[in-house]
Design an enzyme around this catalytic site. Structure first.
Site, mmCIF file in Angstrom:
data_model
loop_
_atom_site.group_PDB
_atom_site.id
_atom_site.type_symbol
_atom_site.label_atom_id
_atom_site.label_comp_id
_atom_site.label_asym_id
_atom_site.label_seq_id
_atom_site.Cartn_x
_atom_site.Cartn_y
_atom_site.Cartn_z
ATOM 1 N N ASP A 338 -4.176 -1.353 6.263
ATOM 2 C CA ASP A 338 -5.144 -0.309 5.941
ATOM 3 C C ASP A 338 -6.520 -0.770 6.411
ATOM 4 O O ASP A 338 -6.673 -1.871 6.922
ATOM 5 C CB ASP A 338 -5.114 0.107 4.469
ATOM 6 C CG ASP A 338 -5.167 -1.060 3.540
ATOM 7 O OD1 ASP A 338 -5.457 -2.152 4.030
ATOM 8 O OD2 ASP A 338 -4.936 -0.882 2.333
ATOM 9 N N ASP A 625 -3.516 -1.831 -1.307
ATOM 10 C CA ASP A 625 -4.284 -2.297 -2.457
ATOM 11 C C ASP A 625 -4.165 -1.372 -3.659
ATOM 12 O O ASP A 625 -4.424 -1.764 -4.781
ATOM 13 C CB ASP A 625 -5.764 -2.483 -2.089
ATOM 14 C CG ASP A 625 -6.319 -1.283 -1.332
ATOM 15 O OD1 ASP A 625 -5.601 -0.262 -1.250
ATOM 16 O OD2 ASP A 625 -7.445 -1.353 -0.824
ATOM 17 N N ASP A 629 0.379 2.461 -3.349
ATOM 18 C CA ASP A 629 0.914 1.764 -2.188
ATOM 19 C C ASP A 629 2.196 1.011 -2.545
ATOM 20 O O ASP A 629 2.896 0.508 -1.659
ATOM 21 C CB ASP A 629 -0.104 0.744 -1.650
ATOM 22 C CG ASP A 629 -1.248 1.419 -0.911
ATOM 23 O OD1 ASP A 629 -0.994 2.467 -0.301
ATOM 24 O OD2 ASP A 629 -2.375 0.910 -0.955
#
Ligand code: ATP
Length: 894
Positions: A338, A625, A629
């Site tokens: 990400d 995070d 997720d």
């Protein structure tokens, strides 16, 4: 729903008093099994049992020779030697296991240091979990671990995963008595240590810490999961079993062959006592073959390598949570990362504002400004720690940036927040990309206001009007301008509510008269070390993909800055979450290799990407995070959570990247690959000794003479190749060079074809050299190695002790030099490149000095006599040819 109470929390003195009275928030670890018990457990190992058996046999023979044949007491040296070797081997491996265990314990402790947001002395601050005391006011957010048992003071949409205590994965918690669940195991307004916030946020007062918590009573501390066998473990198990079987077969062959030979040589009268003695000594040789051949050092080498790697990885900011991740990282072919925090610094600051109702962008006393500032302060879950010189953000960094901006404008968010009463809140979710709060306004007393903030194009889409009557085209053009500068944008809207207004339905804002106020552009610069780290991964054959919640333009610009995205990329390489969702599975399958960026992605897009990549045979590492997720982190081969990510994400992951940085991920790949190579080196070395030792003993057994290597000698060789070599090779430092190779195939067998050739070729060569020497020594009386030049062969006359010393020392020195070759394997460097290899050099020294002492003072115990200095020089010099040949080979390959 809740009035923002003015909570001041404890003073430092009250904290101390509470700690003295109720103790610290630490769980007492369970009583450890005493060391001696653990040590004794080692004697349950089949190999050790066999060895002990051999020791007792040897003792039996010695007793027979001493009492029956009246030999002198030196006959007891051999059994004593065997027992010493057993204790040395078990003692050493026990010591290293304990060391490795300690490392894991240290890693487990990190859990107690996790920061927790508390209010103390009227200020929000962060303290380590273990510093929480009874009476502390703790703030809890989505995905966070609950640090102690506590009573709720305020809560918004709070759901807690209590599965660790009650098995209940989703418990609603609330402060409203009418909503209490009477049947719940624990009261609805209580939260418990060791459980996690799955949704919403809360403020609570701690009621119990440490052992006094419910969790403390059932004590179940988070442990590093080493129960799952890694693919490498499984491979090594299979290899170990195969070698064990072969060694048993060889041992049986020796036993049967030598017994048959005995009967052939002693036809007619058989002295049964003599036969028993001979059988026992053959039995011991057979046992020793098993002991030497079975790679007991292999699990130890793996454990040592893992422990060493895990410790070193922690130094490079990788906290390994599941052991298999260490090696799987080395096989990774794709990293899906990400953006925020991983590629960028997560140091967010508002760098531009665009409020359409304000001509000069400066705050004044206008109503427009009132809505802007109150919205920013109340429609937020972050707080600022104002106790230091500079304010620091606690909680969501995007929201923190906005609070910091307010602070820079001379406004205290706490006052703005304190003057309002929150009636309803819709927390931010990546799926929705906005957050909404309904408050009884403090700035406009008596008014109920709905504040919305989020991705500007989405928030604007919800609005009926825009301040300054700005049209969509202007807005879009401005947005694109910010995004091209890699900025993160956030739009704001409000609506004054009438009593009958419908505002939030099914977790969505449906208000009809929202007004768009404008937006802010937040800069979050790329981390300085990331471009190089990305380059490193690309040249290591690892593909990098960005999966971000941000827009395509922002992601594209970040991609360009880190060297992942260029003009040569077609539109096919970038896609948005909704477009990705619309593709069929087959389309995704065909396009996935080409994709570089998924923008405006939702967590399920991430999961789908990971799954499809896996279907294509990739080994996928994925970063995450957020709590949502977790599915992608679990699905990936290696899930990487971020140090400041939520506990839920961390728990779902295999490695936590403590400093959140992409470059630490590159380090993890390097460690993974190096670890694998170190184990390959160990196997290469050990298998070569195995082949040579087994063949020599087997051939010796059928040449009708004494075994060329005695039992105690072989045990020393075993110590060298198992324990010492495992230590030496497992602790080799990682080499940057591994990042130039392609990733290995995940299923590939650890012994590759080069290793196979090396093992068989070198092993066979050592065997021929040794067996040639055995033959020569048997047929001539050699008292100095210089005799070899002038000697003539006569009839067979057995091996003298001096000759046995030569064979033994030559054998050990061949292995000694071969350890250099094993060390140089795959490095492409000279074997004499010792940078960072102090451990390795030390062990070489131990082997050399050990061998010298054994030969000089080992006497009867090792069946040796001291060797002259000339002979030592000759042996060391001539056997070193092993490493010189290796050097020439490596030089030619370079
Ligand atoms: P990555 O997934 O790479 O970390 P990201 O953090 O930009 O990317 P999200 O957190 O899903 O992804 O954010 C997506 C968008 O939602 C942001 O660009 C921003 O406009 C908006 N946004 C982010 N955080 C908040 C928040 N706390 N409240 C309201 N809107 C937010």
């Amino acid at each position: 729903m809740s009035q923002h109470q003015h909570l001041t929390g404890l003073t430092p003195q009250e904290v101390e008093e509470s700690r003295i009275k109720h103790g610290a928030n630490i769980l007492t670890p369970p009583k450890r099994t005493p060391l001696w018990k653990l040590f004794l457990e080692k004697f349950g190992d089949p190999i050790i049992i066999i060895l002990l058996l051999a020791g007792f046999c040897s003792l039996g023979i010695a007793a027979y020779e001493y009492f029956g044949l009246q030999h002198d007491s030196t006959v007891f040296f051999e059994p004593v030697g065997i027992f010493v070797a057993i204790f040395l081997a078990t003692g050493l491996s026990f010591y290293f296991e304990q060391q490795a265990d300690k490392e894991f314990k240290i890693l487990n402790q990190v859990n107690d240091e996790e920061p927790v947001r508390v209010i103390r002395e009227g200020n929000t601050t962060e303290v380590p979990k273990c510093d929480i005391v009874v009476g502390d006011i703790v703030m809890l957010g989505t995905g966070e671990d609950i640090p102690a048992d506590a009573e709720l003071l305020e809560s918004t949409h709070l759901s807690v995963d209590e599965s660790t205590l009650t098995g209940e994965p989703l418990c609603r918690k609330t402060t409203v008595p009418e909503e209490f669940d009477e049947e719940a195991t624990f009261p609805s307004n209580h939260v418990l240590r060791g459980t996690k916030v799955m949704e919403g946020h809360a403020i609570c007062r701690v009621t119990a810490v440490g052992d006094a918590t419910e969790n403390g009573k059932v004590l179940e501390a988070a442990q590093i999961d080493d129960s799952v066998k890694t693919p490498l473990n499984e491979q090594l198990d299979r290899l170990g079993k195969l070698i064990t079987k072969i060694s048993y077969a060889i041992a049986l062959l020796i036993l049967v062959g030598r017994t048959a030979l005995y009967f052939v040589n002693h036809t007619g009268s058989i002295d049964w006592l003599d036969f028993t003695a001979s059988f026992l000594s053959t039995f011991m040789v057979a046992v020793t073959v098993i002991v030497v051949a079975v790679p007991e050092g292999l699990p130890m080498a793996v454990t040592l390598s893992l422990a060493y790697s895990m410790r070193r990885m922690l130094k490079s900011n990788n906290l390994v949570r599941k052991m298999h991740a260490c090696e799987t990282m080395g096989a990774t072919t794709v990293i899906c990362t990400d953006k925020t925090g991983t590629l960028t610094q997560n140091q967010m600051s508002v760098s531009e504002t665009q409020f359409y109702g304000l001509a000069t962008q400066t705050l004044d006393n206008s109503d427009e400004c009132g809505f802007i500032t109150e919205g920013m302060a109340v429609n937020s879950t972050a707080t600022l720690d104002l106790s230091g010189e500079k304010p620091s953000v606690l909680g969501n960094p995007t929201e923190g940036a906005i609070l910091l901006w307010l602070h820079s404008q001379g406004l205290d968010y706490r006052t703005l927040r304190g003057n309002t009463t929150t009636l309803e809140e819709l927390p931010f979710a990546t799926e929705r990309k906005y957050m909404a709060t309904i408050v009884e306004s403090g700035v406009f007393p008596g008014k109920k206001v709905l504040y919305v903030k989020g991705a500007p194009e989405i928030v604007h889409g919800l609005c009926a009007t825009t301040s300054g009557n700005v049209d969509k085209a202007t807005l879009d053009a401005q947005l694109l301008g910010y995004q091209r500068k890699a900025m993160r944008t956030l739009g704001f809207a409000y609506q004054i509510l009438n009593d009958d207004d419908v505002t939030i339905v099914d977790q969505k804002v449906v208000a009809e008269r929202l007004n768009f106020l404008g937006m802010v552009a937040i800069s979050d610069p790329v981390r300085a070390d990331v471009p190089q780290a990305v380059q490193e991964c690309l040249s290591a054959g690892i593909d990098v993909k960005i999966v971000t919640g941000d827009t395509a333009a922002t992601a594209g610009e970040i991609g360009r800055q880190i060297g992942l995205w260029g003009d040569h990329h077609s539109d096919h390489a970038i896609i948005t979450g909704p477009e990705f969702e619309a593709l069929t599975d087959e389309e995704v399958y065909n396009r996935v290799d080409e994709l570089k960026i998924i923008a405006r992605a939702r967590p399920l897009d991430k999961k789908r990407l990971v799954e499809t990549l896996q279907k294509r045979g990739h080994v996928v590492a994925v970063t995450g995070d957020g709590t949502n997720d977790a599915p992608a982190l679990k699905t990936a081969h290696v899930g990487l959570s971020m140090g400041d990510g939520t506990s839920v994400a961390k728990e779902a992951s295999d490695i936590t990247i403590v400093d959140n940085s992409f470059s630490s991920i590159g380090r993890a790949v390097m460690w993974g690959r190096s670890l694998y190579q170190n184990i390959q080196r160990f196997i290469l070395f050990q298998m070569t000794v195995n082949v040579a030792a087994c063949c020599v003993v087997l051939a010796g057994a059928f040449m009708g003479t004494d075994s060329p290597l005695t039992v105690t000698q072989m045990l020393w060789v075993n110590l060298i190749m198992d324990t010492f070599a495992a230590m030496a090779l497992a602790s080799l430092p990682p080499s940057e060079g591994v990042m130039k190779d392609r990733p290995r195939h995940r299923e590939a067998f650890i012994i590759d074809s080069t290793m196979k050739r090396g093992i068989i070729g070198t092993g066979a060569l050592f065997f021929l050299i040794l067996i040639g020497l055995v033959y020569v020594f048997e047929h001539a009386d050699v008292t100095s190695l210089t005799d070899l030049c002038t000697l003539t062969l006569g009839g067979a006359e057995g091996l003298s002790r001096t000759e046995k010393s030569y064979i033994f020392t030559i054998f050990v020195m061949l292995q000694f030099w071969n350890l250099f070759n094993a060390r140089a394997y795959l490095t492409g460097r000279s074997a004499f490149h010792f940078k960072g290899c102090q451990g390795f050099l030390l062990i070489l020294l131990v082997i050399l000095i050990g061998q010298f002492f054994i030969v000089s003072f080992g006497g009867q115990m090792f069946s040796v006599t001291p060797i002259s200095i000339t002979d030592w020089a000759l042996i060391i010099g001539s056997t070193s040819i092993v490493v010189w040949v290796g050097e020439i080979y490596r030089f030619l390959r370079r």
